[in-house]
Design a protein around this motif. Structure first.
Motif, PDB file in Angstrom:
ATOM      1  N   ARG A  48      93.881  36.261  24.049  1.00 51.71           N
ATOM      2  CA  ARG A  48      93.984  35.034  24.858  1.00 51.71           C
ATOM      3  C   ARG A  48      95.244  35.020  25.630  1.00 51.71           C
ATOM      4  NH1 ARG A  48      92.913  29.693  21.853  1.00 51.71           N
ATOM      5  NH2 ARG A  48      92.986  28.898  24.247  1.00 51.71           N
ATOM      6  N   ARG A 127      91.976  27.229  16.783  1.00 49.69           N
ATOM      7  CA  ARG A 127      90.811  28.273  16.762  1.00 49.69           C
ATOM      8  C   ARG A 127      89.967  28.187  17.681  1.00 49.69           C
ATOM      9  NH1 ARG A 127      91.277  27.125  10.319  1.00 49.69           N
ATOM     10  NH2 ARG A 127      93.121  28.476   9.878  1.00 49.69           N
ATOM     11  N   ARG A 128      89.432  29.170  18.192  1.00 52.48           N
ATOM     12  CA  ARG A 128      88.400  29.317  19.029  1.00 52.48           C
ATOM     13  C   ARG A 128      87.124  29.186  18.179  1.00 52.48           C
ATOM     14  NH1 ARG A 128      89.418  31.723  24.734  1.00 52.48           N
ATOM     15  NH2 ARG A 128      87.103  31.728  24.679  1.00 52.48           N
ATOM     16  N   LYS A 129      85.999  28.653  18.650  1.00 51.69           N
ATOM     17  CA  LYS A 129      84.626  28.641  18.067  1.00 51.69           C
ATOM     18  C   LYS A 129      83.874  29.751  18.762  1.00 51.69           C
ATOM     19  CE  LYS A 129      85.987  24.460  16.368  1.00 51.69           C
ATOM     20  NZ  LYS A 129      87.272  24.632  16.054  1.00 51.69           N
TER      21      LYS A 129
END
Length: 130
Positions: A48, A127-129
């Motif tokens: 990211r 946190r990314r889902k």
């Protein structure tokens, strides 16, 4: 019923090119005076980060982020800041900076377990889902 505590927290952000202002959330610092709690969780998503800056100084960023958890723990490894009481260390960590590693404004919450609240905030804000 367990006691409910008020806590303060800030989101840790990496801003690889400060002049552009683009950032990613990489962690959370949480302070709960009544529970004698100060801790941070950091999870740097390098992919990211590279999406907004293809060549960040990852070694310097990792070192800066590691300093946050060291200061939370306190003691001699954290240098002069490590000798401050927990609340003083929290204030130092969340003071405004115009560097690659920054924090959000301080927010407040309530929970019976500050450690669980820290984990929940990490899930929600970092946190990314999927």
């Amino acid at each position: 019923m367990p006691a409910e505590y008020t806590y303060d927290y800030a989101i840790v952000r990496v801003v690889p090119r400060v002049e552009r202002g683009e950032r990613i959330n990489v962690g959370v610092i949480l302070s709960c005076v009544d529970a004698d709690f100060l801790d941070a969780r950091i999870e740097l998503d390098e992919a990211r980060l590279r999406a907004i800056d293809p060549s960040p100084d990852l070694d310097a960023i990792r070192e800066g982020l590691a300093t946050i958890t060291t200061v939370c723990a306190g003691g001699p490894k954290a240098g002069a800041i490590g000798a401050l009481p927990q609340r003083g260390r929290f204030r130092w960590l969340v003071s405004p900076r115009s560097t690659v590693i920054q924090t959000s404004p301080v927010h407040t919450g309530r929970a019976t377990d500050p450690s669980a609240a820290l984990e929940r905030l990490l899930d929600t804000m970092v946190r990314r889902k999927g």
